[in-house]
Scaffold this motif. Sequence first.
Motif, short mmCIF file in Angstrom:
data_model
loop_
_atom_site.label_atom_id
_atom_site.label_comp_id
_atom_site.label_asym_id
_atom_site.label_seq_id
_atom_site.Cartn_x
_atom_site.Cartn_y
_atom_site.Cartn_z
N VAL A 1 7.05 18.57 -106.29
CA VAL A 1 7.71 19.00 -104.90
C VAL A 1 8.99 19.61 -105.46
N ARG A 2 9.13 20.79 -105.18
CA ARG A 2 10.60 21.63 -105.41
C ARG A 2 11.09 21.86 -104.19
N VAL A 3 12.50 21.47 -104.31
CA VAL A 3 13.36 21.86 -103.23
C VAL A 3 14.38 22.94 -103.53
N GLU A 4 14.20 23.97 -102.79
CA GLU A 4 14.99 25.26 -103.01
C GLU A 4 16.15 25.70 -102.14
N PRO A 5 17.25 25.74 -102.47
CA PRO A 5 18.51 25.98 -101.52
C PRO A 5 18.47 27.56 -101.11
N ARG A 6 18.23 27.66 -100.06
CA ARG A 6 18.32 29.25 -99.68
C ARG A 6 19.52 29.53 -99.03
N VAL A 7 20.52 30.31 -99.50
CA VAL A 7 22.01 30.48 -98.81
C VAL A 7 22.07 31.61 -98.29
N THR A 8 22.46 31.71 -97.00
CA THR A 8 22.76 33.21 -96.17
C THR A 8 24.18 33.12 -95.81
N ARG A 9 25.00 34.24 -96.31
CA ARG A 9 26.34 34.78 -96.00
C ARG A 9 26.73 35.02 -94.63
N ASP A 10 27.63 34.56 -94.16
CA ASP A 10 28.32 35.24 -92.80
C ASP A 10 29.75 35.61 -93.31
N ASP A 11 29.93 36.84 -93.57
CA ASP A 11 31.10 36.94 -94.27
C ASP A 11 32.26 37.05 -93.16
N ARG A 12 31.75 37.44 -91.98
CA ARG A 12 32.78 37.35 -90.86
C ARG A 12 33.37 35.98 -90.61
N ALA A 13 32.56 34.94 -90.55
CA ALA A 13 32.87 33.72 -90.05
C ALA A 13 33.18 33.09 -91.60
N LEU A 14 32.95 33.58 -92.49
CA LEU A 14 33.37 33.03 -93.93
C LEU A 14 32.60 31.54 -94.03
N GLU A 15 31.44 31.68 -93.51
CA GLU A 15 30.29 30.49 -93.89
C GLU A 15 29.00 30.76 -94.44
N LEU A 16 28.57 29.81 -95.04
CA LEU A 16 27.14 30.06 -95.56
C LEU A 16 26.21 28.94 -95.33
N GLY B 1 31.55 23.27 -91.57
CA GLY B 1 32.89 23.06 -91.64
C GLY B 1 33.43 22.39 -92.81
N VAL B 2 32.42 22.10 -93.62
CA VAL B 2 33.13 21.41 -95.00
C VAL B 2 33.07 22.36 -96.11
N THR B 3 34.10 22.45 -96.92
CA THR B 3 34.26 23.46 -97.95
C THR B 3 33.11 23.31 -98.92
N PHE B 4 32.67 24.67 -99.04
CA PHE B 4 31.36 24.93 -99.74
C PHE B 4 31.74 24.50 -101.43
N ASN B 5 30.55 23.45 -101.76
CA ASN B 5 30.78 23.13 -103.21
C ASN B 5 29.17 23.01 -103.65
N PRO B 6 29.10 23.54 -104.72
CA PRO B 6 27.62 23.73 -105.24
C PRO B 6 27.02 22.27 -105.51
N GLU B 7 28.02 21.51 -106.15
CA GLU B 7 27.65 19.76 -106.19
C GLU B 7 27.08 19.17 -105.33
N ARG B 8 27.55 19.47 -103.96
CA ARG B 8 26.95 18.81 -102.57
C ARG B 8 25.55 19.38 -102.41
N ILE B 9 25.37 20.46 -102.70
CA ILE B 9 24.02 20.98 -102.70
C ILE B 9 22.99 20.22 -103.58
N ASP B 10 23.47 20.04 -105.05
CA ASP B 10 22.54 19.60 -105.90
C ASP B 10 22.41 18.05 -105.65
N ASP C 1 22.09 16.83 -102.54
CA ASP C 1 21.27 16.63 -101.34
C ASP C 1 19.76 16.96 -101.99
N ILE C 2 19.53 17.97 -102.92
CA ILE C 2 18.47 18.28 -103.51
C ILE C 2 17.78 17.00 -104.21
N ALA C 3 18.50 16.31 -104.93
CA ALA C 3 18.37 15.26 -105.50
C ALA C 3 17.76 13.85 -104.49
N ARG C 4 18.52 13.88 -103.31
CA ARG C 4 18.20 12.96 -102.32
C ARG C 4 16.63 13.30 -101.73
#
Length: 782
Positions: free
Chosen positions: A335-350, A308-317, A319-322
């Motif tokens: 160790v590599r942390v890779e974010p894999r994003v899946t779109r839901d165009d109907r719900a406008l969610e990632l 429910g929080v507005t998408f922001n790439p900086e938030r992902i970065d 969390d990766i750092a943490r």
Amino acid sequence: MISWGSAAARHKPYGAFRAVLAMGLAVLLFLAAGIASAQQFRFNNVSVEGNQRIEAATILTFAGITRGEAVSAGELNDAAQRIRASGLFESVEVIPQGGTLVIRVVEFPTINRIAFEGNRRLSDDDLAGIIRSEPRRVYSPSVAEQDTAIITEAYAQQGRISATVTPRIIRRSDNRVDLVFEIFEGGLTEIERISFVGNTEFSDRRLRRVLETTQAGLFRQVVGRDTFIADRVQFDQQLLTDFYRSRGYVDFEIQNVDVSLTRERDAFLITFNVREGQRFEFGDITVRSEIAEVDEDVYLDLVRLRRGVTFNPERIDADIARLEVQALRDGLNFVRVEPRVTRDDRALELDVEFVVSRGPRVFVERIDIEGNTTTLDRVIRRQFRTVEGDPFNPREIRAAAQRIRALGYFAESDVETREGSSPDQVIVDVDVEEQPTGSLSFGASFSSDSGLGFAASLAERNFLGRGQLLEVGISTAESNRRLNFQFAEPNFLGRDLRFGVSLGYTTTDNENALYDTETLRFSPSLTFPVSENGRLALRYTLEAQDLFDVQGEREDDPDDRASLLVFDEADDGLLVSSALGYTYSYDNRRSGFDPETGIVLRFGQDFAGLGGDQRFIRTTFLAAAERETFGGDVTLRATFEGGTLTFLEDESRVTDRFFLGGRTMRGFEAGGIGPRDADTDDALGGNTFAVIRLESEFPLPLPDEYGVSGGAFFDYGSVWDVGKERDDVEILYDDFTPRAVVGLAVFWTTPIGPLRFNFTEALIKEDEDEDRSFDITIQSRF
């Protein structure tokens, strides 16, 4: 009557004759070329003529022809071309004369001196530093033409696209020339309008505030960002993209940027064609590990992303750092942390899945730093959390690059990586270009509280190239004078620990009070981070304060003298306080993940009593929030500020207590509210104060380039509690007595500083209060 067919038939024999003649000529030319190319020359001697500075052997090397070698006419032509390609000769002739080959050359002259004429905006030194031609070097027309283009581009970078440059040479003796660049600088070609097409969520006015480039305004002769620079527009595109992406518009793109000239060709029109797309929010947040040692539940608890929080790439970065830090704490490298994003165009969610896996075993071989002539290597190196031999972390290298740019010491800084001595080694290259970090400034200020004032300061943000701050300043106004010295080391003991020392001297006079004061203050401090956005400052303060020259005598009429309480306090003379203190601050305005909201918290205390004459506890606090609404056009601010002073022995003096001025509580004179002496009307200050300030800032229907916006505000608060009593002195408003003020503000951003005009009306006030319906504040540096 003659028909078209009979005419064609009549001319047919002549056409055939011409065709046969053309074919014959072509055959003859082909045979002649073959004969010429087949002709061979042998030379027993080679003669070089016309050379003065350049050795004949050098010219023969360029030609590539040796004695007795059979060469064709085509090879002779190639030899002449090679000599010309050296760039040393105006003309070259290769002439076979029997058994002798004559090479006749005319050398380019030597540049005696280089001069610039007609330049005012760029100095001779500036221009000489960017061109390739140099005195005492061979003159080259091609290089001179390149220099012409370089100078023209330098003027274009200043917005003078109509500038013209003409290179001319003046012949001198001994085959020397003076190279003169005749310059017509032309006028500024400014940016008349910046507009946007395709934006619906944010207004043009709001998007212009994102850009580095500005429209030409009232102060176009002072502002330097209203000229067109192509590189700056490229940077603006990145700023615009980051602005939209941080607000959830993941599909945002700039389709094109149209740059055109006005009909008069004296100004640019810039149009950004954008496609905003739709706003997305975070959906499901999960963690999946491909490493057996990683507990997915533990790592998921470290993630701050929420549905429910507005998408922001900086938030992902973040969390990766943490997660990467946690992996290091668990003893897991690479160790590599890779974010894999899946779109839901109907719900406008990632939906975001953090995948924890093993990365390649790559180490940092070394960090090379170039371009720093003043700044020490260690100042740059300490921006890296990685050292030689550590596992290579691309995200950490990017973060270090951002920290280097944030220093403000460099005009340009590039951080790149390349393969080291082996495939599992990486070299980090840091290339910087330094810029001035010192300033000598003179300024003026005006406020309705202290009147007109002047200031001068000398500051160096990178003292001796060590990244240290050194500042000396002096200021004077109608009612006070200040002298201050400040020094800070941001990396004390090689850690993220800021050590600072400040020394100040302040005097006030009877212009706004019935007494004079003199204060000398010395305070060392240590500041360090305690959380992502929180910092803690520890300090020691030694202060000597004198209260003297109280107006009138104790026995005088109250209308002609100060309060008897002030007389009593002045009897104490010079008092020294020795205090330990701390301040905790939290500020997410720069590093917060919600770009539309910022929060500031400050809480501090000083404990006096480690020697000295006074024992007290001073507590201050501030909580402020700011939020952008209506697409960023309207800014709302709320601030709650307060303080309390508790004396453990004796009592406070008027120099210790709190006063509310125009900055803390608008709509009143300095010391215009709070406890007062009923007989003398002296403001006595209070040991406690609290104020709530609510404010909005919004655009006015004026062109953006005027830099004018409006505001409305409401202030509510008071100051109270003198903390002492005297039978022959009546103190008014010693208890909490609230005041309230509403007002309108006009903000005007100018190149010499921001101006603010406040128009106020007191809703709640007391009879003896000194209110103010208008005030103006300006702070300028020039």
